[in-house]
Design an enzyme around this catalytic site. Structure first.
Site, PDB file in Angstrom:
ATOM      1  N   HIS A  40      10.336  -3.907   8.150  1.00 54.36           N
ATOM      2  CA  HIS A  40      11.203  -2.729   8.018  1.00 54.36           C
ATOM      3  C   HIS A  40      11.356  -2.350   6.547  1.00 54.36           C
ATOM      4  CE1 HIS A  40      13.061  -2.546  12.127  1.00 54.36           C
ATOM      5  NE2 HIS A  40      12.513  -3.758  12.164  1.00 54.36           N
ATOM      6  N   GLU A  57      10.264   5.653   7.580  1.00 48.29           N
ATOM      7  CA  GLU A  57      10.157   4.192   7.582  1.00 48.29           C
ATOM      8  C   GLU A  57       9.103   3.709   8.574  1.00 48.29           C
ATOM      9  OE1 GLU A  57      13.643   2.009   8.896  1.00 48.29           O
ATOM     10  OE2 GLU A  57      12.425   0.197   9.023  1.00 48.29           O
ATOM     11  N   GLU A 103      13.206  -6.475   5.005  1.00 40.26           N
ATOM     12  CA  GLU A 103      13.589  -5.169   4.461  1.00 40.26           C
ATOM     13  C   GLU A 103      12.959  -5.141   3.072  1.00 40.26           C
ATOM     14  OE1 GLU A 103      14.938  -2.837   6.157  1.00 40.26           O
ATOM     15  OE2 GLU A 103      16.368  -3.654   7.604  1.00 40.26           O
ATOM     16  N   HIS A 128      10.508   0.298  14.630  1.00 41.46           N
ATOM     17  CA  HIS A 128      10.629   1.711  15.030  1.00 41.46           C
ATOM     18  C   HIS A 128       9.307   2.245  15.600  1.00 41.46           C
ATOM     19  CE1 HIS A 128      14.452   1.319  12.949  1.00 41.46           C
ATOM     20  NE2 HIS A 128      13.768   0.788  11.939  1.00 41.46           N
TER      21      HIS A 128
HETATM   22 ZN   LIG Z   1      14.150  -0.371  10.231  1.00 38.83          ZN
END
Ligand SMILES: [Zn+2]
Length: 459
Positions: free
Chosen positions: A361, A307, A422, A292
């Site tokens: 992430h 995030e 993640e 992102h």
């Molecule tokens: Zn993400």
């Protein structure tokens, strides 16, 4: 063999430096042994991005070669004695006495007439071809009318006809008996190639950036981790010495080939950054991708944390640790709060021919969902994902949600092993506070580095 080598070089040059080609589409003039060829009406000479294309009729009528055209297979055959060149409309590959060779441009159909690249055809048929950029004309010399690279004094002088850099290789086209000596120097890092009794050919400047008066030039090199630029000069006039210098970003190893067995191309291939086997002297390239950025915040946490900020903080910490690793070069897709398309993240890693790609992430889900997941896309990613996951789970101390398959753009489109992390859930209160705790971030960064090093088997 001689012609073939130089032809290959030309092809490489055209691919490596398309901008050198003249993009205008004027009609070029053609001279055969000093006489201008009168192109019969209707037959148009074209210049397509620097490749002069002529109707096949010129090859038969004006150059006097036997030309056959097969409508069924769309192939043109040009023949002279035992030399036979077969080209197919739309195909960039020609067949020369059974050998497949790439051309700069495929033959094309123009209103019922086939046009072919004149340099390619003429050279294959044993002619010398010279392009005069001032008058935009092609000069063909038939027969064996003298190539004489020797100096007037009769000394054994070789010429450098062209220099290119592509595919992490320096290629030097040479005519004559050049004896290169190659050395690696530090401070700043560079590779130096000296060729005694060698000078630049008269046509060198038509292909390379070259100051004819001061006899030097250079080319910028981009997209390679090792090489910054290539410089070349007539370093000494007595004896004539051509010097070529590869300016490096870091020390690099190389292999040398060519200039033996009649080859006309000296190749200096850099080996350090692209060596695929672990544990050798070559440095590994690790690309870290902070997910992102900018207008794309990623998941929003329970306390409204973003995030993208976690991802970037982690990437910067991993970068800092990897910068101390002697056997690893680290590259970030972003080191600030900026946005990058997914395809550009993958492209960066592919262009660098990176060894490992890791996208960082944090997750989002129902508020009860907690823990660490690591994603792979295909079989070749799995070992990397597992090596990272094992360490990150320990560092985070949350639930182990496993190593999973995920069809994520960045790990699908990257050609090297890649994993998408993640690390924890933004949507879970405990996870979120851990994700933004600096001490936990440091532990996770160290865990990622351990995972990378274990996977790459580097110390
Ligand atoms: Zn993400």
């Amino acid at each position: 063999m001689k012609k073939f080598g130089f032809l290959l070089f030309l092809v490489v040059m055209m691919i490596a430096f398309p901008k050198m080609a003249d993009a205008s589409s004027y009609s070029a003039k053609i001279y055969l042994d000093g006489q201008q060829i009168n192109v019969s009406s209707g037959a148009k000479v074209e210049n397509i991005n620097g490749t002069v294309m002529v109707p096949i009729r010129i090859v038969s009528e004006n150059l006097g070669f036997q030309v056959d055209w097969s409508k069924a297979t769309k192939t043109v055959t040009v023949q002279d004695g035992s030399q036979k060149v077969t080209m197919t409309i739309g195909s960039q590959y020609a067949d020369i006495n059974g050998q497949r060779v790439q051309m700069t441009k495929a033959p094309v159909l123009r209103g019922g007439t086939t046009i072919v690249p004149i340099r390619f055809v003429s050279e294959q048929m044993g002619m010398q071809v010279r392009w005069d950029n001032g008058t935009k004309s092609v000069h063909l010399t038939s027969g064996n009318a003298g190539s004489n690279p020797d100096g007037a004094d009769g000394a054994h002088t070789a010429t450098v006809d062209g220099i290119s850099f592509s595919d992490n290789k320096l290629m030097v086209a040479v005519t004559g008996n050049a004896k290169p000596s190659i050395s690696k120097l530090g401070n700043p890092d560079r590779i130096v190639i000296d060729m005694v009794n060698t000078e630049f050919s008269d046509s060198f400047g038509t292909m390379n950036d070259y100051d004819e008066v001061n006899k030097f030039g250079q080319m910028a090199v981009s997209g390679y981790s090792d090489v910054k630029s290539v410089r070349y000069s007539l370093y000494n006039s007595s004896p004539l010495t051509v010097r070529i210098v590869l300016d490096l970003n870091q020390p690099a190893n190389y292999t040398v080939s060519g200039l033996e067995n009649g080859s006309e191309i000296l190749t200096v291939a850099l080996t350090a950054a692209t060596d695929p086997s672990p544990g050798t002297s070559g440095k590994k390239i690790v690309v870290i991708d902070a997910g992102h950025g900018d207008h794309d915040p990623g998941a929003i946490g329970v306390t409204k944390k973003r995030e993208k900020d976690f991802n970037l903080a982690m990437a910067l910490k991993v970068e800092k640790l990897l910068a101390n690793e002697p056997n690893i070069d680290v590259v970030l897709t972003r080191s600030t709060d900026k946005f990058l398309e997914l395809k550009d993240r993958a492209k960066l890693a592919n262009d660098l021919k990176a060894d490992v790609f890791i996208s960082i992430h944090a997750n989002s889900g129902p508020s009860a969902a907690t823990g660490t997941e690591t994603y792979y896309y295909d079989q070749s990613d799995k070992a990397l994902a597992a090596a990272l996951h094992k360490e990150i789970v320990k560092a985070m101390g949350l639930k182990d949600r496993g190593v999973r398959y995920g069809n994520f753009h960045v790990i699908r489109e990257t050609k090297m092993p890649g994993a998408l992390l993640e690390v924890g859930f933004m949507s879970n209160k405990t996870d979120e506070s851990k994700l933004f705790d600096p001490a936990t971030q440091d532990r996770v960064a160290a865990a990622i580095v351990r995972g990378i090093k274990n996977y790459l088997n580097v110390n």
